[in-house]
Design a protein around this motif. Structure first.
Motif, mmCIF file in Angstrom:
data_model
loop_
_atom_site.group_PDB
_atom_site.id
_atom_site.type_symbol
_atom_site.label_atom_id
_atom_site.label_comp_id
_atom_site.label_asym_id
_atom_site.label_seq_id
_atom_site.Cartn_x
_atom_site.Cartn_y
_atom_site.Cartn_z
ATOM 1 N N PRO A 25 0.843 -1.203 0.000
ATOM 2 C CA PRO A 25 0.000 0.000 0.000
ATOM 3 C C PRO A 25 0.878 1.253 0.000
ATOM 4 N N ASP A 26 0.375 2.340 -0.573
ATOM 5 C CA ASP A 26 1.144 3.576 -0.691
ATOM 6 C C ASP A 26 1.580 4.158 0.651
ATOM 7 N N ASP A 27 0.856 3.890 1.728
ATOM 8 C CA ASP A 27 1.197 4.484 3.024
ATOM 9 C C ASP A 27 2.081 3.580 3.887
ATOM 10 N N THR A 28 2.692 2.547 3.295
ATOM 11 C CA THR A 28 3.577 1.641 4.031
ATOM 12 C C THR A 28 4.906 2.332 4.335
ATOM 13 N N PRO A 29 5.276 2.460 5.630
ATOM 14 C CA PRO A 29 6.577 3.058 5.954
ATOM 15 C C PRO A 29 7.715 2.148 5.483
ATOM 16 N N ILE A 30 8.800 2.738 5.054
ATOM 17 C CA ILE A 30 9.963 1.991 4.604
ATOM 18 C C ILE A 30 11.048 2.095 5.682
ATOM 19 N N HIS A 31 11.464 0.959 6.216
ATOM 20 C CA HIS A 31 12.536 0.902 7.208
ATOM 21 C C HIS A 31 13.802 0.417 6.517
ATOM 22 N N VAL A 32 14.950 0.886 6.969
ATOM 23 C CA VAL A 32 16.236 0.543 6.378
ATOM 24 C C VAL A 32 17.113 -0.070 7.462
ATOM 25 N N GLY A 33 17.589 -1.297 7.244
ATOM 26 C CA GLY A 33 18.526 -1.929 8.166
ATOM 27 C C GLY A 33 19.936 -1.720 7.657
ATOM 28 N N VAL A 34 20.765 -1.041 8.434
ATOM 29 C CA VAL A 34 22.136 -0.734 8.028
ATOM 30 C C VAL A 34 23.085 -1.702 8.730
ATOM 31 N N ALA A 35 23.869 -2.398 7.950
ATOM 32 C CA ALA A 35 24.796 -3.391 8.489
ATOM 33 C C ALA A 35 25.760 -2.762 9.480
ATOM 34 N N ASP A 36 26.037 -3.493 10.555
ATOM 35 C CA ASP A 36 26.999 -3.041 11.560
ATOM 36 C C ASP A 36 28.426 -3.054 11.010
ATOM 37 N N ALA A 37 28.695 -3.993 10.135
ATOM 38 C CA ALA A 37 29.981 -4.132 9.457
ATOM 39 C C ALA A 37 29.656 -4.675 8.059
ATOM 40 N N PRO A 38 30.580 -4.614 7.126
ATOM 41 C CA PRO A 38 30.278 -5.093 5.780
ATOM 42 C C PRO A 38 29.665 -6.494 5.777
ATOM 43 N N GLY A 39 28.412 -6.589 5.290
ATOM 44 C CA GLY A 39 27.715 -7.866 5.174
ATOM 45 C C GLY A 39 27.171 -8.428 6.467
ATOM 46 N N ASP A 40 27.295 -7.723 7.593
ATOM 47 C CA ASP A 40 26.867 -8.229 8.899
ATOM 48 C C ASP A 40 25.555 -7.581 9.331
ATOM 49 N N PHE A 41 24.450 -8.297 9.099
ATOM 50 C CA PHE A 41 23.135 -7.787 9.476
ATOM 51 C C PHE A 41 22.624 -8.420 10.762
ATOM 52 N N ASP A 42 23.481 -9.174 11.486
ATOM 53 C CA ASP A 42 23.058 -9.779 12.747
ATOM 54 C C ASP A 42 22.709 -8.722 13.785
ATOM 55 N N ALA A 43 23.437 -7.645 13.812
ATOM 56 C CA ALA A 43 23.190 -6.553 14.757
ATOM 57 C C ALA A 43 23.106 -5.250 13.971
ATOM 58 N N TYR A 44 22.107 -5.149 13.113
ATOM 59 C CA TYR A 44 21.992 -3.980 12.245
ATOM 60 C C TYR A 44 21.307 -2.811 12.949
ATOM 61 N N GLY A 45 21.600 -1.600 12.474
ATOM 62 C CA GLY A 45 20.913 -0.404 12.949
ATOM 63 C C GLY A 45 19.662 -0.207 12.124
ATOM 64 N N ASP A 95 16.965 8.149 8.360
ATOM 65 C CA ASP A 95 17.157 8.824 9.641
ATOM 66 C C ASP A 95 16.770 7.856 10.749
ATOM 67 N N ALA A 96 17.095 8.196 11.977
ATOM 68 C CA ALA A 96 16.724 7.359 13.116
ATOM 69 C C ALA A 96 15.203 7.253 13.211
ATOM 70 N N LYS A 97 14.726 6.105 13.723
ATOM 71 C CA LYS A 97 13.290 5.915 13.926
ATOM 72 C C LYS A 97 12.774 6.961 14.903
ATOM 73 N N ALA A 98 11.472 7.224 14.863
ATOM 74 C CA ALA A 98 10.851 8.152 15.808
ATOM 75 C C ALA A 98 11.027 7.622 17.222
ATOM 76 N N GLY A 99 11.315 8.502 18.134
ATOM 77 C CA GLY A 99 11.501 8.102 19.525
ATOM 78 C C GLY A 99 12.162 9.196 20.327
ATOM 79 N N VAL A 100 12.451 8.917 21.573
ATOM 80 C CA VAL A 100 13.126 9.864 22.457
ATOM 81 C C VAL A 100 14.584 9.456 22.549
ATOM 82 N N TYR A 101 15.470 10.411 22.310
ATOM 83 C CA TYR A 101 16.910 10.142 22.282
ATOM 84 C C TYR A 101 17.644 11.090 23.216
ATOM 85 N N HIS A 102 18.810 10.677 23.690
ATOM 86 C CA HIS A 102 19.680 11.558 24.458
ATOM 87 C C HIS A 102 20.346 12.528 23.503
ATOM 88 N N LEU A 103 20.437 13.793 23.916
ATOM 89 C CA LEU A 103 21.072 14.805 23.104
ATOM 90 C C LEU A 103 22.572 14.549 23.031
#
Length: 106
Positions: A25-45, A95-103
């Motif tokens: 659907p057009d209103d589906t949010p798109i999330h991006v998992g960024v690898a912690d290291a090249p090819g390592d998605f076990d602990a992705y951001g 960008d970072a997901k919506a939430g409360v972050y430390h400055l």
């Protein structure tokens, strides 16, 4: 001496992205998992897609010349790595997901 390895990810094209998004659907949010290291998605951001636009990349910049997604054959301009005219790459911005972050005061 540290061990090294060559990382050559399969870079997606607009057509491949379009095909996987076709049924969503057009209103589906798109999330991006960024690898912690090249090819390592076990602990992705996890990030969210916030923008997409063409970005000019200066081919004379040594950092871009080492970019594995760059291919001299991918440019219709006939330019090669030694040329200084910019290449335009369509770029997705996350960008970072919506939430409360430390400055971060660094």
């Amino acid at each position: 001496m540290a061990d090294t390895f060559e990382h050559t990810p399969q870079v997606w094209t607009a057509g491949r992205l379009r095909s996987v998004l076709a049924g969503l659907p057009d209103d589906t949010p798109i999330h991006v998992g960024v690898a912690d290291a090249p090819g390592d998605f076990d602990a992705y951001g996890e990030f969210v897609l916030v923008d997409a636009e063409p970005v000019e990349v200066d081919l004379a910049d040594p950092a871009d010349l080492n970019d594995p997604s760059y291919s001299a054959d991918s440019s219709d301009s006939g330019l090669s790595r030694g040329d200084t005219a910019p290449e335009v790459r369509f770029t997705l911005f996350a960008d970072a997901k919506a939430g409360v972050y430390h400055l971060d005061v660094d």
